[in-house]
Design a protein around this motif. Structure first.
Motif, PDB file in Angstrom:
ATOM      1  N   SER A 145      68.483   0.210 -45.211  1.00 21.73           N
ATOM      2  CA  SER A 145      68.032  -0.211 -43.686  1.00 21.73           C
ATOM      3  C   SER A 145      66.380  -0.063 -43.281  1.00 21.73           C
ATOM      4  N   TYR A 146      65.832   0.862 -44.337  1.00 26.28           N
ATOM      5  CA  TYR A 146      64.345   0.672 -43.980  1.00 26.28           C
ATOM      6  C   TYR A 146      63.932  -0.608 -44.989  1.00 26.28           C
ATOM      7  N   ASN A 147      64.363  -0.939 -45.620  1.00 30.39           N
ATOM      8  CA  ASN A 147      63.969  -2.161 -46.259  1.00 30.39           C
ATOM      9  C   ASN A 147      64.047  -3.495 -45.295  1.00 30.39           C
ATOM     10  N   GLU A 148      65.223  -3.409 -44.794  1.00 28.04           N
ATOM     11  CA  GLU A 148      65.472  -4.469 -43.553  1.00 28.04           C
ATOM     12  C   GLU A 148      64.406  -4.326 -42.365  1.00 28.04           C
ATOM     13  N   SER A 149      64.177  -2.843 -42.113  1.00 27.69           N
ATOM     14  CA  SER A 149      63.423  -2.773 -40.970  1.00 27.69           C
ATOM     15  C   SER A 149      61.750  -3.257 -41.221  1.00 27.69           C
ATOM     16  N   ILE A 150      61.701  -3.207 -42.554  1.00 33.83           N
ATOM     17  CA  ILE A 150      60.111  -3.898 -42.963  1.00 33.83           C
ATOM     18  C   ILE A 150      59.964  -5.063 -43.307  1.00 33.83           C
ATOM     19  N   GLY A 151      61.279  -5.997 -43.042  1.00 33.66           N
ATOM     20  CA  GLY A 151      61.287  -7.173 -43.492  1.00 33.66           C
ATOM     21  C   GLY A 151      60.913  -7.720 -45.208  1.00 33.66           C
ATOM     22  N   GLY A 152      61.588  -6.643 -45.794  1.00 36.12           N
ATOM     23  CA  GLY A 152      61.737  -6.511 -47.343  1.00 36.12           C
ATOM     24  C   GLY A 152      62.823  -7.605 -47.598  1.00 36.12           C
ATOM     25  N   ALA A 153      62.719  -8.172 -48.855  1.00 37.54           N
ATOM     26  CA  ALA A 153      63.573  -9.480 -49.387  1.00 37.54           C
ATOM     27  C   ALA A 153      64.962  -8.551 -49.300  1.00 37.54           C
ATOM     28  N   GLU A 154      65.961  -9.766 -48.976  1.00 41.02           N
ATOM     29  CA  GLU A 154      67.247  -9.348 -48.999  1.00 41.02           C
ATOM     30  C   GLU A 154      67.864  -8.662 -50.001  1.00 41.02           C
ATOM     31  N   TYR A 155      67.459  -8.866 -51.264  1.00 41.23           N
ATOM     32  CA  TYR A 155      67.887  -8.198 -52.470  1.00 41.23           C
ATOM     33  C   TYR A 155      66.787  -7.506 -53.109  1.00 41.23           C
ATOM     34  N   SER A 156      66.033  -7.003 -52.340  1.00 44.87           N
ATOM     35  CA  SER A 156      64.497  -6.084 -52.974  1.00 44.87           C
ATOM     36  C   SER A 156      65.036  -5.392 -54.106  1.00 44.87           C
ATOM     37  N   PRO A 157      64.277  -5.634 -55.336  1.00 38.08           N
ATOM     38  CA  PRO A 157      64.623  -4.484 -56.105  1.00 38.08           C
ATOM     39  C   PRO A 157      64.199  -2.866 -55.847  1.00 38.08           C
ATOM     40  N   HIS A 158      63.484  -2.742 -54.771  1.00 38.90           N
ATOM     41  CA  HIS A 158      63.212  -1.366 -54.195  1.00 38.90           C
ATOM     42  C   HIS A 158      64.430  -0.750 -53.794  1.00 38.90           C
ATOM     43  N   MET A 159      65.433  -1.452 -53.350  1.00 39.92           N
ATOM     44  CA  MET A 159      66.880  -0.712 -52.892  1.00 39.92           C
ATOM     45  C   MET A 159      67.810  -0.437 -53.958  1.00 39.92           C
ATOM     46  N   TYR A 160      67.236  -0.972 -55.240  1.00 43.84           N
ATOM     47  CA  TYR A 160      67.935  -0.625 -56.636  1.00 43.84           C
ATOM     48  C   TYR A 160      67.415   0.632 -57.218  1.00 43.84           C
ATOM     49  N   GLY A 161      66.144   1.018 -56.432  1.00 40.11           N
ATOM     50  CA  GLY A 161      65.236   1.872 -57.239  1.00 40.11           C
ATOM     51  C   GLY A 161      64.588   1.457 -58.646  1.00 40.11           C
ATOM     52  N   ARG A 162      64.275   0.291 -58.696  1.00 44.47           N
ATOM     53  CA  ARG A 162      63.811  -0.623 -59.870  1.00 44.47           C
ATOM     54  C   ARG A 162      62.930  -1.287 -59.683  1.00 44.47           C
ATOM     55  N   ALA A 163      61.744  -0.496 -58.690  1.00 40.76           N
ATOM     56  CA  ALA A 163      60.699  -1.505 -58.417  1.00 40.76           C
ATOM     57  C   ALA A 163      59.381  -0.405 -57.786  1.00 40.76           C
TER      58      ALA A 163
END
Ligand SMILES: [Zn+2]
Length: 126
Positions: free
Chosen positions: A50-68
């Motif tokens: 949800s945070y990734n979406e709120s800042i306009g991050g990529a749909e499959y952002s590696p940050h959401m997988y804890g890998r970035a």
């Protein structure tokens, strides 16, 4: 989980304060940090979806997988960090090296190639 060199507040999600970094990924970043041999300022680590979406991050952002991580770095250090990261198995490199020095960063991740992620891959931010 605790890792050397990096603390909870820089790795945790800026929205949820959760920190779900992959240990496998962190071991690579720690190896990069040891060879780089200078502080690495992390401006973004784990992101909840949800945070990734709120800042306009990529749909499959590696940050959401804890890998970035995004590392605030510029100039000669940016090139050294990039070279070191490639040596330690990072496969995704995003480069922002324009604008104010403190807004410049390099994104590093270790995603494997899949339908969602072209890897190895380098890109630039506008
Ligand atoms: Zn990033």
């Amino acid at each position: 989980m605790n890792w050397p060199y990096f603390n909870h507040s820089e790795l945790a999600c800026k929205g949820s304060d959760k920190c779900e970094m992959s240990d496998e990924f962190m071991q690579k970043i720690i190896a990069v940090r040891e060879e780089f041999d200078k502080p690495m300022i992390i401006t973004s680590g784990y992101r909840s979806p949800s945070y990734n979406e709120s800042i306009g991050g990529a749909e499959y952002s590696p940050h959401m997988y804890g890998r970035a991580v995004d590392v605030q770095v510029y100039g000669q250090d940016a090139l050294v960090l990039l070279k070191t990261a490639l040596k330690h198995g990072l496969t995704g490199v995003g480069v922002k090296q324009h604008g104010e020095a403190n807004s410049r960063f390099i994104h590093l991740d270790d995603m494997e190639a899949s339908d969602m992620h072209f890897r190895p891959w380098i890109w630039s931010y506008s």
